[in-house]
Design a protein around this motif. Structure first.
Motif, mmCIF file in Angstrom:
data_model
loop_
_atom_site.group_PDB
_atom_site.id
_atom_site.type_symbol
_atom_site.label_atom_id
_atom_site.label_comp_id
_atom_site.label_asym_id
_atom_site.label_seq_id
_atom_site.Cartn_x
_atom_site.Cartn_y
_atom_site.Cartn_z
ATOM 1 N N ARG A 147 -12.316 65.704 37.374
ATOM 2 C CA ARG A 147 -13.140 64.490 37.378
ATOM 3 C C ARG A 147 -14.494 64.741 36.718
ATOM 4 O O ARG A 147 -15.116 63.802 36.214
ATOM 5 C CB ARG A 147 -13.328 63.986 38.808
ATOM 6 C CG ARG A 147 -12.088 63.368 39.406
ATOM 7 C CD ARG A 147 -12.418 62.421 40.548
ATOM 8 N NE ARG A 147 -12.919 63.117 41.708
ATOM 9 C CZ ARG A 147 -12.173 63.478 42.757
ATOM 10 N NH1 ARG A 147 -10.874 63.227 42.764
ATOM 11 N NH2 ARG A 147 -12.717 64.080 43.786
ATOM 12 N N HIS A 148 -14.926 65.984 36.722
ATOM 13 C CA HIS A 148 -16.197 66.342 36.081
ATOM 14 C C HIS A 148 -16.001 66.795 34.635
ATOM 15 O O HIS A 148 -16.944 67.311 34.023
ATOM 16 C CB HIS A 148 -16.915 67.420 36.896
ATOM 17 C CG HIS A 148 -17.591 66.876 38.122
ATOM 18 N ND1 HIS A 148 -18.914 66.484 38.133
ATOM 19 C CD2 HIS A 148 -17.103 66.637 39.368
ATOM 20 C CE1 HIS A 148 -19.224 66.046 39.348
ATOM 21 N NE2 HIS A 148 -18.148 66.121 40.114
ATOM 22 N N GLY A 149 -14.793 66.606 34.113
ATOM 23 C CA GLY A 149 -14.559 66.869 32.699
ATOM 24 C C GLY A 149 -14.320 68.316 32.321
ATOM 25 O O GLY A 149 -14.364 68.660 31.133
ATOM 26 N N VAL A 150 -14.070 69.170 33.297
ATOM 27 C CA VAL A 150 -13.800 70.573 32.993
ATOM 28 C C VAL A 150 -12.402 70.695 32.402
ATOM 29 O O VAL A 150 -11.445 70.099 32.909
ATOM 30 C CB VAL A 150 -13.925 71.456 34.255
ATOM 31 C CG1 VAL A 150 -13.675 72.928 33.920
ATOM 32 C CG2 VAL A 150 -15.296 71.282 34.893
ATOM 33 N N LEU A 151 -12.282 71.446 31.311
ATOM 34 C CA LEU A 151 -10.995 71.609 30.645
ATOM 35 C C LEU A 151 -9.985 72.284 31.563
ATOM 36 O O LEU A 151 -10.330 73.165 32.359
ATOM 37 C CB LEU A 151 -11.158 72.444 29.373
ATOM 38 C CG LEU A 151 -12.008 71.842 28.256
ATOM 39 C CD1 LEU A 151 -12.160 72.853 27.111
ATOM 40 C CD2 LEU A 151 -11.384 70.552 27.727
ATOM 41 N N LEU A 152 -8.717 71.901 31.412
ATOM 42 C CA LEU A 152 -7.671 72.489 32.240
ATOM 43 C C LEU A 152 -7.593 74.004 32.068
ATOM 44 O O LEU A 152 -7.387 74.740 33.037
ATOM 45 C CB LEU A 152 -6.316 71.859 31.889
ATOM 46 C CG LEU A 152 -6.071 70.453 32.415
ATOM 47 C CD1 LEU A 152 -4.826 69.869 31.766
ATOM 48 C CD2 LEU A 152 -5.931 70.467 33.932
ATOM 49 N N SER A 153 -7.744 74.476 30.830
ATOM 50 C CA SER A 153 -7.697 75.920 30.591
ATOM 51 C C SER A 153 -8.822 76.637 31.310
ATOM 52 O O SER A 153 -8.632 77.731 31.859
ATOM 53 C CB SER A 153 -7.749 76.210 29.095
ATOM 54 O OG SER A 153 -8.938 75.674 28.521
ATOM 55 N N MET A 154 -9.988 76.025 31.341
ATOM 56 C CA MET A 154 -11.134 76.613 32.038
ATOM 57 C C MET A 154 -10.896 76.614 33.550
ATOM 58 O O MET A 154 -11.205 77.601 34.238
ATOM 59 C CB MET A 154 -12.407 75.834 31.710
ATOM 60 C CG MET A 154 -13.649 76.351 32.421
ATOM 61 S SD MET A 154 -14.121 77.993 31.847
ATOM 62 C CE MET A 154 -14.604 77.611 30.153
#
Length: 229
Positions: free
Chosen positions: A87-94
């Motif tokens: 929800r905070h826009g963090v990439l899935l890979s991260m």
């Protein structure tokens, strides 16, 4: 009507929440430095609130009588963390990197002797006998009817040319069912990635070349002991 937490999970809520808070402690620097999040206190509160939702969604698969209950209790906290970070826009890979590193760090807080003893117990003939029994039970119509969101799996004996000691083919996955039901499919591969460290820190080599989450017909877990130092 308020959502209800199953009594079995409610009785383990404290331990699950403590483990999740510990993972957030371990992840704090990474959340700041890699994900560039600044309101860590706010993130913590969001994760806590989300975990309350996850607790009501966790499928009951037999409680203490099912080895899979422990899988759910150990890993469902990552669902709450992943949902909030997405929800905070963090990439899935991260998210995957942060979760795997924090999970490994958390596992390594257990004394090495205890971890390796747990690994030896998992690989023992007695546990293999139990796994065979539970695998057979998981595939029965009566069990699947009683616990439709449980895992279904086969015990795999090694062939003459195989190097693994035994294997498990998961033909239905409780996490896949959970993710499909609650819109978490994109998070699922990160949950799968945690398995390698979960076994390696206990002295077990896991080989797996396919997963249900990746579209395969089954997850092919193959286990062998890591060489001693």
């Amino acid at each position: 009507m308020a959502e209800v937490i199953h009594p079995f999970y409610d009785s383990h809520r404290g331990a699950m929440e403590a483990a999740m808070r510990h993972r957030l402690d371990l992840a704090e620097a990474m959340l700041c430095e890699r994900a560039h999040l600044t309101d860590i206190a706010g993130i913590r509160q969001e994760v806590t609130d989300e975990f309350e939702i996850v607790l009501t969604q966790m499928p009951y698969v037999g409680g203490a009588a099912s080895r899979m209950s422990d899988f759910f209790m150990r890993l469902m906290g990552f669902m709450a963390i992943s949902r909030v970070l997405r929800r905070h826009g963090v990439l899935l890979s991260m998210i995957g990197e942060i979760e795997r590193e924090t999970y490994k760090a958390q596992l390594l807080t257990m004394p090495e002797a205890e971890r390796l003893a747990s690994g030896r117990q998992f690989m023992s003939p007695e546990n293999q006998t139990l796994l065979r029994e539970q695998a057979a039970k998981s595939a029965t119509t009566s069990h699947q009817k009683e616990f439709p969101e449980d895992f279904v799996y086969d015990f795999v004996e090694p062939g003459p040319s195989d190097t693994f000691e035994f294997g498990i083919n998961y033909k239905a996955c409780g996490f896949c069912k959970f993710a499909a039901r609650h819109g978490d499919k994109e998070i699922l591969p990160n949950i799968c990635g945690l398995d390698f460290d979960a076994y390696a820190t206990r002295g077990i080599h896991l080989e797996r070349t396919q997963t249900l989450a990746g579209g395969a017909s089954h997850c092919n877990f193959r286990f062998s002991r890591l060489p001693s130092d």
